[in-house]
Design an enzyme around this catalytic site. Sequence first.
Site, PDB file in Angstrom:
ATOM      1  N   PHE A  89       0.842  -1.199   0.000  1.00  0.00           N
ATOM      2  CA  PHE A  89       0.000   0.000   0.000  1.00  0.00           C
ATOM      3  C   PHE A  89       0.870   1.238   0.000  1.00  0.00           C
ATOM      4  O   PHE A  89       2.058   1.207   0.335  1.00  0.00           O
ATOM      5  CB  PHE A  89      -0.972   0.012   1.187  1.00  0.00           C
ATOM      6  CG  PHE A  89      -0.332   0.271   2.526  1.00  0.00           C
ATOM      7  CD1 PHE A  89       0.191  -0.774   3.280  1.00  0.00           C
ATOM      8  CD2 PHE A  89      -0.256   1.560   3.034  1.00  0.00           C
ATOM      9  CE1 PHE A  89       0.780  -0.533   4.516  1.00  0.00           C
ATOM     10  CE2 PHE A  89       0.334   1.810   4.272  1.00  0.00           C
ATOM     11  CZ  PHE A  89       0.857   0.759   5.016  1.00  0.00           C
ATOM     12  N   CYS A  90       0.269   2.356  -0.434  1.00  0.00           N
ATOM     13  CA  CYS A  90       0.916   3.665  -0.318  1.00  0.00           C
ATOM     14  C   CYS A  90      -0.161   4.626   0.192  1.00  0.00           C
ATOM     15  O   CYS A  90      -1.051   4.216   0.926  1.00  0.00           O
ATOM     16  CB  CYS A  90       1.512   4.106  -1.657  1.00  0.00           C
ATOM     17  SG  CYS A  90       0.292   4.272  -2.966  1.00  0.00           S
ATOM     18  N   HIS A  91      -0.078   5.907  -0.196  1.00  0.00           N
ATOM     19  CA  HIS A  91      -1.082   6.836   0.302  1.00  0.00           C
ATOM     20  C   HIS A  91      -2.442   6.571  -0.354  1.00  0.00           C
ATOM     21  O   HIS A  91      -3.454   6.455   0.320  1.00  0.00           O
ATOM     22  CB  HIS A  91      -0.640   8.279   0.037  1.00  0.00           C
ATOM     23  CG  HIS A  91      -1.570   9.316   0.596  1.00  0.00           C
ATOM     24  ND1 HIS A  91      -1.800   9.443   1.943  1.00  0.00           N
ATOM     25  CD2 HIS A  91      -2.344  10.251  -0.010  1.00  0.00           C
ATOM     26  CE1 HIS A  91      -2.672  10.420   2.153  1.00  0.00           C
ATOM     27  NE2 HIS A  91      -3.006  10.915   0.977  1.00  0.00           N
TER      28      HIS A  91
END
Lengths: 490, 490
Positions: free
Chosen positions: B446-448
Amino acid sequence: GRFNLTVLVNTEAVAINRKQKTVTAKKLPGGELSDYPYDKLLLAPGSCAVRPSIAGADLPEVFLLKDVGGTAALKNFLNSQKPERAAVIGGGSIGLEAAENFCALGLKTALIEASGQIMPAFDPEMAAILQNHLRQKKVDLRLNTLVSGIEKKRGGLVLRLSGEKGGGLKADLVLLSMGVRPETSLAAAAGLKIGKSGGIKTNRFMQTSDKDIYAAGDAVESIHAATGRPFIAALAGNAGKQARVAAAHIAGEKKTFGRVLASAAVKVFDLTACVVGANEKELKAAGLNYDKVYLHPASRAAYYPGGSPLSIKLLFAAGSGKILGAQVIGKSGADKRADVFAAALKSGLTACDLGELELVYAPPYASARDPVNYAGDVAAQVLTGGLRQAFWQDAPLPGGGGRFLLDVRTAAEHAGAPINGALNIPLHELRERTGELPKDKTIYVFCHSGLRSYIACRALTQKGFDAVNMSGGYMSWREIALEQGLIKER
Amino acid sequence: GRFNLTVLVNTEAVAINRKQKTVTAKKLPGGELSDYPYDKLLLAPGSCAVRPSIAGADLPEVFLLKDVGGTAALKNFLNSQKPERAAVIGGGSIGLEAAENFCALGLKTALIEASGQIMPAFDPEMAAILQNHLRQKKVDLRLNTLVSGIEKKRGGLVLRLSGEKGGGLKADLVLLSMGVRPETSLAAAAGLKIGKSGGIKTNRFMQTSDKDIYAAGDAVESIHAATGRPFIAALAGNAGKQARVAAAHIAGEKKTFGRVLASAAVKVFDLTACVVGANEKELKAAGLNYDKVYLHPASRAAYYPGGSPLSIKLLFAAGSGKILGAQVIGKSGADKRADVFAAALKSGLTACDLGELELVYAPPYASARDPVNYAGDVAAQVLTGGLRQAFWQDAPLPGGGGRFLLDVRTAAEHAGAPINGALNIPLHELRERTGELPKDKTIYVFCHSGLRSYIACRALTQKGFDAVNMSGGYMSWREIALEQGLIKER
């Protein structure tokens, strides 16, 4: 790094050697040449800003907004020199955005445009809305006016102008915003095919006339979705889409790039102006058989505070009703409606289909029947023969050039914003007062925006009168009358 | 008058006599009965507000917002009694709009909802965004909570609550906003067919089971465009469209009314929430094979001031990619994107087609690649197998329930907004640090918002790792974690 790419900055490609499949590039500064081999090559040189060959175009007070360097130079000049007068040459998006920002900084701003209208993607009567707004914002707008030279004098620059608003114009800085040209020098030198429009020719995979060389962006020729004609779109959204298609094809995928709507938006002070598909000038040039409607619906539920009228021009094929283009201008909600028109045009919907679209509704955002739905309704009436219309710009103003004009607004509206020579019978009295109307003349009916006049036309036609609706009503007349100086902004 | 209509006010239709083709109506007050003959009859009785059969529901401090009378009574009460505490029962559009306005008037406001989410047209994880926003705005939100009675005591009302947030709740006024029911009593008494949904059954010309009787509006059963199922839409836009179709058919025209997207918008304080087509609950209930993506793109060019993230959920058919539904929530630009999804759904476009839409762009309005385009891109990756995804709501929180979580945000982002148990390797370091990753486990990345994690998944997959993207990234996790009380709003 994120993508594991080799990036060569300060390196200018100077030649494509198609036989050897190499690119010759020059290291800057220094000028050392190297050859870089390729299996597949993508050209994305973009466009270059037009700089006119007039005296003074290279003065240090004359700026271009094409790259970061030009923008930084202008900003630095504004901060250090505190100029008081700006002259913007060219009324496209860049010129308008610059004029707005000069005004916001307190500069006295002139906008000089060689042709008879700003924003050429719009038709003249729609551009007039923007022109009237610029004048209201105290921009010194000079249409049909050419710059023949810029001189540096004691106390600033003087621009020599000829044409409609000619003479000498004093300024402390000049911004050149005369459009862009596709940068095709490298491609042309390599013998790649250049289209009639001046852009690099590609197929739908973005391959140039050399199948191992792709091109994308402002340098590429597009085919217009509504007219089928080649043209230069030079729009950021398309550049990105073309790059994806080229990359996909290089990677062995099947994506294609299709015809182009040239959807665009520009902020002009308080107004948002959007255009999608073909304008009327382009349809005429392409010899297409089209029809059109003008309307001015409210951007949101009338009772919810903060709404404002939109001005919509919808163009569609005569007969089939296929949507060909739309122009939308307003203080809020214009970009939303333009995007819906864009999606509808892309999907091949007809103008009648617009009446059926189920758009989201709550009073802060729209009316239960959205402006897009209304546009579909009016177009459907035109297509089915339920509504005959005429257009203000076809009639000599004021007063419609001998036309019998019937104003069905209320007496107060009529008195407060009259059109010379029009007979006023408010719609709610019309059925009782038809005796005042001629049976032997065409009656051109208008109201504020076109809804009441449509109802009036239906009632009059049923009673045997020859009634025609003035599309867009007083709202459309007003912008043309302001543009022609017949009335003044209040 | 404008339309030359006979309008009978204070006249209640009490029976339809289909054999005689008359309507019996009662003059109010007085009750004098008359029969009115018809050739064609249109029923537009609308809906009635649900009033629960609990003690105290008819107290004078308990209000309904269904008609002008109810609204005026509430306004009068607010002005004259200066209440300080409001309780809103029911978390649909009316309840939310009322809660916002009570708060704006300075009232301490509670919102009581029997089910586990507000706004049932949305899926729970999207409704959570609105619920978190209500809590941030100091609304006392009580989900899974029932009202069993309202008592008038010295010093105000007391609501008896049971369920998750039970007990006694003090208030000075109560608003009932528990939804509406189609008003079908007249139609049912006349033996007209009522559908499974409880609405009057019509064909596509809006004819009921009696061909001379038409029906339109909230009382009518609709067929859902995405699921094909009968339901009650009760939306203003559709009511108007149905009325036009009925009128056209009565006048001998060929217009038809089709399936319904149930497009809707609601303003919830600073947020706009829109839904188009089917939600995931409806697709599950209809047994359709669908896929979905979550994303959080910026509403406009990132560098242009005043933008904000949108939360988008796009639902589409597995395999064909046909768009089935969309939910869009954000501070600005949500209604615009929902309208484009609505036009695309109506036109039968696929999720992949969304990537090709040419929407208007200027920095104040969008990014060169619009959020709608991004939604199409992500969906296309899912449809072509380029992107495998997992969803936060399927994993026990926090930490994804034993999943190996990889956070590819920067170290500063990771430290500032952590998810427990996640390993942080910023995307730009990932290619050099794959040695830290397990080869024998699925890596949930995941990221932002999901863009960097997609790039990471592609890079990891190429290197032989089993990488899965957490759809919607930290932004989607955050709303679920706030809803579950795992983190607090800052």
